[in-house]
Design a protein around this motif. Structure first.
Motif, short mmCIF file in Angstrom:
data_model
loop_
_atom_site.label_atom_id
_atom_site.label_comp_id
_atom_site.label_asym_id
_atom_site.label_seq_id
_atom_site.Cartn_x
_atom_site.Cartn_y
_atom_site.Cartn_z
N LEU A 81 35.21 42.56 47.12
CA LEU A 81 36.30 41.96 46.15
C LEU A 81 35.48 42.36 44.63
O LEU A 81 34.53 42.01 44.25
CB LEU A 81 36.51 40.47 46.35
CG LEU A 81 37.24 40.03 47.68
CD1 LEU A 81 37.40 38.67 47.57
CD2 LEU A 81 38.52 40.83 47.71
N LEU A 82 36.28 42.87 43.94
CA LEU A 82 36.08 43.09 42.29
C LEU A 82 37.23 42.60 41.55
O LEU A 82 38.28 42.97 41.79
CB LEU A 82 35.98 44.81 42.22
CG LEU A 82 35.76 45.12 40.79
CD1 LEU A 82 34.24 44.50 40.53
CD2 LEU A 82 35.69 46.73 40.86
N GLY A 83 37.00 41.79 40.67
CA GLY A 83 37.99 41.41 39.76
C GLY A 83 37.24 40.05 38.89
O GLY A 83 36.23 39.55 39.30
N PRO A 84 37.99 39.69 37.86
CA PRO A 84 39.37 40.64 37.40
C PRO A 84 39.03 41.92 36.92
O PRO A 84 37.69 42.33 36.64
CB PRO A 84 39.61 39.57 36.14
CG PRO A 84 38.52 38.84 35.62
CD PRO A 84 37.62 39.04 36.76
N LEU A 85 40.05 42.76 36.76
CA LEU A 85 39.93 44.22 36.53
C LEU A 85 40.50 44.55 34.99
O LEU A 85 41.53 43.84 34.59
CB LEU A 85 40.75 45.02 37.48
CG LEU A 85 40.17 45.10 39.10
CD1 LEU A 85 41.30 46.03 39.67
CD2 LEU A 85 38.66 45.70 39.17
N THR A 86 39.61 45.18 34.54
CA THR A 86 40.07 45.63 33.10
C THR A 86 40.33 47.09 33.08
O THR A 86 39.51 48.03 33.82
CB THR A 86 38.98 45.39 31.79
OG1 THR A 86 38.88 44.18 31.78
CG2 THR A 86 39.59 46.14 30.71
N ILE A 87 41.50 47.70 32.90
CA ILE A 87 41.86 48.93 32.92
C ILE A 87 42.23 49.61 31.69
O ILE A 87 43.17 48.95 30.89
CB ILE A 87 43.00 49.36 33.88
CG1 ILE A 87 42.52 48.70 35.29
CG2 ILE A 87 43.29 50.77 34.07
CD1 ILE A 87 43.70 48.63 36.34
#
Length: 209
Positions: A81-87
């Protein structure tokens, strides 16, 4: 009256983009014969600068790279799992009320979200696909909102190895999970949902994109 013509503008891949342009010309120009001197030093230069102003007017204005944070975790192809995500992303043109006039531009392996325009007036170069994105260009920002996002796993604005791991409070570095192209696409879909895009007209890019 106006004179109409077509010009060929170079594209990044060695091709050419055809543009229709108009040149305002007074009828007085044709009211009497002109010498080659007058054509060479007065009439043709006037036409040239009129054309140049129209080409320059297709440039994107100054742009800003934006970021959005998606709080929930993304399950990667690896199972982690990867997060939180900044895009990180940039937009050119306006999204319509239905959210269905968007085009997603995807960058190359070492690219970033800065596909067109300039961040500052004194920037030496515009974005990497500036020749294709703008009013009247191939990706016409008078018709579409063009979006370019930096993929996750990059170090150019989106969540990547230099980002802070919320579990440790330190950069991920070598502990950053393996990211596949499918993971990048899922993150882009989350971005589209976040900024109100309901449908993409098309997706276009070069190399990995």
């Amino acid at each position: 009256m106006v004179l109409g013509c077509q010009v060929l503008i170079p594209t990044p891949f060695g091709g050419k983009m055809r543009r229709s342009l108009t040149i305002p010309v007074s009828l007085d120009v044709f009211a009497r014969p002109h010498s080659s001197f007058e054509w060479g030093f007065f009439i043709f230069p006037h036409a040239f600068f009129a054309l140049w102003e129209q080409v320059v007017s297709t440039a994107i204005e100054l742009v800003t790279t934006q970021t959005v944070t998606i709080e929930h975790e993304l399950r990667l192809e690896s199972g982690r799992l990867l997060g939180p995500l900044t895009i990180a992303y940039e937009t050119y043109g306006e999204l319509n009320a239905q959210g269905d006039n968007a085009i997603l531009v995807t960058h190359a392996w070492t690219g970033d979200a800065h596909a067109a325009g300039r961040h500052h007036e004194d920037d030496r170069k515009p974005g990497w696909w500036d020749n294709l994105i703008g009013p009247g260009k191939v990706l016409d920002t008078d018709k579409y909102q063009v979006i370019c996002s930096n993929v996750i796993g990059s170090c150019k604005g989106s969540t990547g190895p230099t980002s802070i791991n919320p579990a440790t409070g330190r950069p991920y570095r070598l502990n950053f999970p393996i990211v596949m192209v499918r993971d990048m696409v899922r993150a882009q879909k989350l971005l589209m949902d976040e900024i109100g895009v309901t449908k993409l007209v098309t997706v276009i890019g070069g190399s990995m994109g």
